[in-house]
Enzyme design. Structure first.
Site, PDB file in Angstrom:
ATOM      1  N   ARG A  87       0.837  -1.185   0.000  1.00  0.00           N
ATOM      2  CA  ARG A  87       0.000   0.000   0.000  1.00  0.00           C
ATOM      3  C   ARG A  87       0.875   1.238   0.000  1.00  0.00           C
ATOM      4  O   ARG A  87       2.062   1.186   0.304  1.00  0.00           O
ATOM      5  CB  ARG A  87      -0.939   0.018   1.204  1.00  0.00           C
ATOM      6  CG  ARG A  87      -0.255   0.046   2.550  1.00  0.00           C
ATOM      7  CD  ARG A  87      -1.230   0.268   3.677  1.00  0.00           C
ATOM      8  NE  ARG A  87      -1.876   1.579   3.569  1.00  0.00           N
ATOM      9  CZ  ARG A  87      -2.824   1.996   4.406  1.00  0.00           C
ATOM     10  NH1 ARG A  87      -3.224   1.218   5.386  1.00  0.00           N
ATOM     11  NH2 ARG A  87      -3.343   3.197   4.265  1.00  0.00           N
ATOM     12  N   LEU A 124       5.098   8.965   1.296  1.00  0.00           N
ATOM     13  CA  LEU A 124       5.224   8.318  -0.003  1.00  0.00           C
ATOM     14  C   LEU A 124       6.599   7.684  -0.191  1.00  0.00           C
ATOM     15  O   LEU A 124       7.594   8.150   0.373  1.00  0.00           O
ATOM     16  CB  LEU A 124       4.975   9.331  -1.128  1.00  0.00           C
ATOM     17  CG  LEU A 124       3.524   9.838  -1.282  1.00  0.00           C
ATOM     18  CD1 LEU A 124       3.488  11.000  -2.259  1.00  0.00           C
ATOM     19  CD2 LEU A 124       2.620   8.696  -1.748  1.00  0.00           C
ATOM     20  N   GLU A 125       6.633   6.627  -1.015  1.00  0.00           N
ATOM     21  CA  GLU A 125       7.873   5.949  -1.397  1.00  0.00           C
ATOM     22  C   GLU A 125       8.669   5.448  -0.189  1.00  0.00           C
ATOM     23  O   GLU A 125       9.895   5.350  -0.249  1.00  0.00           O
ATOM     24  CB  GLU A 125       8.755   6.880  -2.259  1.00  0.00           C
ATOM     25  CG  GLU A 125       8.047   7.520  -3.438  1.00  0.00           C
ATOM     26  CD  GLU A 125       7.478   6.517  -4.419  1.00  0.00           C
ATOM     27  OE1 GLU A 125       7.886   5.331  -4.370  1.00  0.00           O
ATOM     28  OE2 GLU A 125       6.620   6.912  -5.236  1.00  0.00           O
ATOM     29  N   ARG A 126       7.970   5.143   0.891  1.00  0.00           N
ATOM     30  CA  ARG A 126       8.629   4.639   2.103  1.00  0.00           C
ATOM     31  C   ARG A 126       9.614   5.634   2.727  1.00  0.00           C
ATOM     32  O   ARG A 126      10.462   5.269   3.536  1.00  0.00           O
ATOM     33  CB  ARG A 126       9.342   3.315   1.843  1.00  0.00           C
ATOM     34  CG  ARG A 126       8.438   2.181   1.371  1.00  0.00           C
ATOM     35  CD  ARG A 126       7.421   1.831   2.454  1.00  0.00           C
ATOM     36  NE  ARG A 126       6.682   0.616   2.162  1.00  0.00           N
ATOM     37  CZ  ARG A 126       5.497   0.570   1.546  1.00  0.00           C
ATOM     38  NH1 ARG A 126       4.928   1.712   1.150  1.00  0.00           N
ATOM     39  NH2 ARG A 126       4.877  -0.567   1.349  1.00  0.00           N
ATOM     40  N   MET A 127       9.487   6.896   2.355  1.00  0.00           N
ATOM     41  CA  MET A 127      10.343   7.927   2.943  1.00  0.00           C
ATOM     42  C   MET A 127       9.621   8.525   4.154  1.00  0.00           C
ATOM     43  O   MET A 127       9.306   9.706   4.217  1.00  0.00           O
ATOM     44  CB  MET A 127      10.671   8.995   1.905  1.00  0.00           C
ATOM     45  CG  MET A 127      11.553   8.494   0.769  1.00  0.00           C
ATOM     46  SD  MET A 127      13.217   8.025   1.347  1.00  0.00           S
ATOM     47  CE  MET A 127      13.921   9.656   1.619  1.00  0.00           C
TER      48      MET A 127
END
Length: 213
Positions: free
Chosen positions: A11, A190-193
């Site tokens: 997700r 977002l983007e696992r950041m």
């Protein structure tokens, strides 16, 4: 047997940026802000937290417990002192708490030392509980093996008959306070950041640090 793939559960996380300039000077004030926002978001049990403990030998265990209060001194929950977590804390008086507020893409993690509440504090909370919960505290030798559900129900009925109105406070039941040394606030991005801000106790105050996601 092949491992089950959970790739389909991926997700995207997106939340309001968590910046050093936006948070409170201390973690308890910041926790209050987030807790109130969790309430406003309609989370079903925002005070549900995972309590992780370890025995003297380092064997870990975790379970979900309800937070029953907090202030500048720490986070409070109640349990049977003879339960697994109670025994762990008697041997190794440290714990980690995790508040998993998934619907709002947040979590709070707390680490600290643990101390029992004074008997008066535990008694005040015990006596505020519903009657059935007080009888259940006597009936359940938490974490002990029982032969059947019927045995447990019979024990409850026996104690309810013994104390039809006001059961006393068990000497094996009471509260613990987790005195935080670290409190981390995690905000999904977002983007696992993801944003991770950690308050670390440096007496007499706190140091705020950003952690890599």
């Amino acid at each position: 047997m092949d491992a089950t793939s959970l790739a389909g559960l991926r997700r995207t996380y997106e939340g309001r940026p968590l910046l050093e300039t936006d948070v409170a000077a201390d973690p308890i004030t910041q926790f209050t802000r987030w807790f109130e926002e969790a309430l406003e978001a309609g989370l079903p049990e925002p005070n549900a937290m995972v309590v992780a403990t370890a025995s003297a030998g380092g064997r870990p265990s975790a379970r979900t417990v309800l937070l029953k209060g907090y202030d500048e001194h720490g986070f409070v929950f109640f349990t049977n002192y003879e339960s697994r977590k109670g025994r762990d804390l008697a041997e190794n008086a440290r714990a980690s708490l995790l508040f998993p507020w998934h619907p709002i893409r947040r979590q709070v993690r707390v680490e600290g030392s643990v101390a029992r509440l004074a008997h008066e504090e535990s008694a005040a909370y015990f006596n505020s509980r519903p009657y059935g919960s007080r009888i259940a505290a006597w009936a359940s030798r938490q974490s002990a093996v029982v032969r059947s559900r019927e045995e447990l129900d019979a024990r409850y009925a026996e104690l309810a008959a013994r104390w039809p109105e006001e059961p006393p406070v068990p000497d094996f039941w009471g509260g613990f306070r987790v005195v935080p040394t670290e409190v981390e606030f995690w905000q999904g991005q977002l983007e696992r950041m993801h944003d991770r801000l950690r308050y670390r106790r440096v007496h007499p105050g706190w140091v705020l640090e950003r952690l890599a996601p």
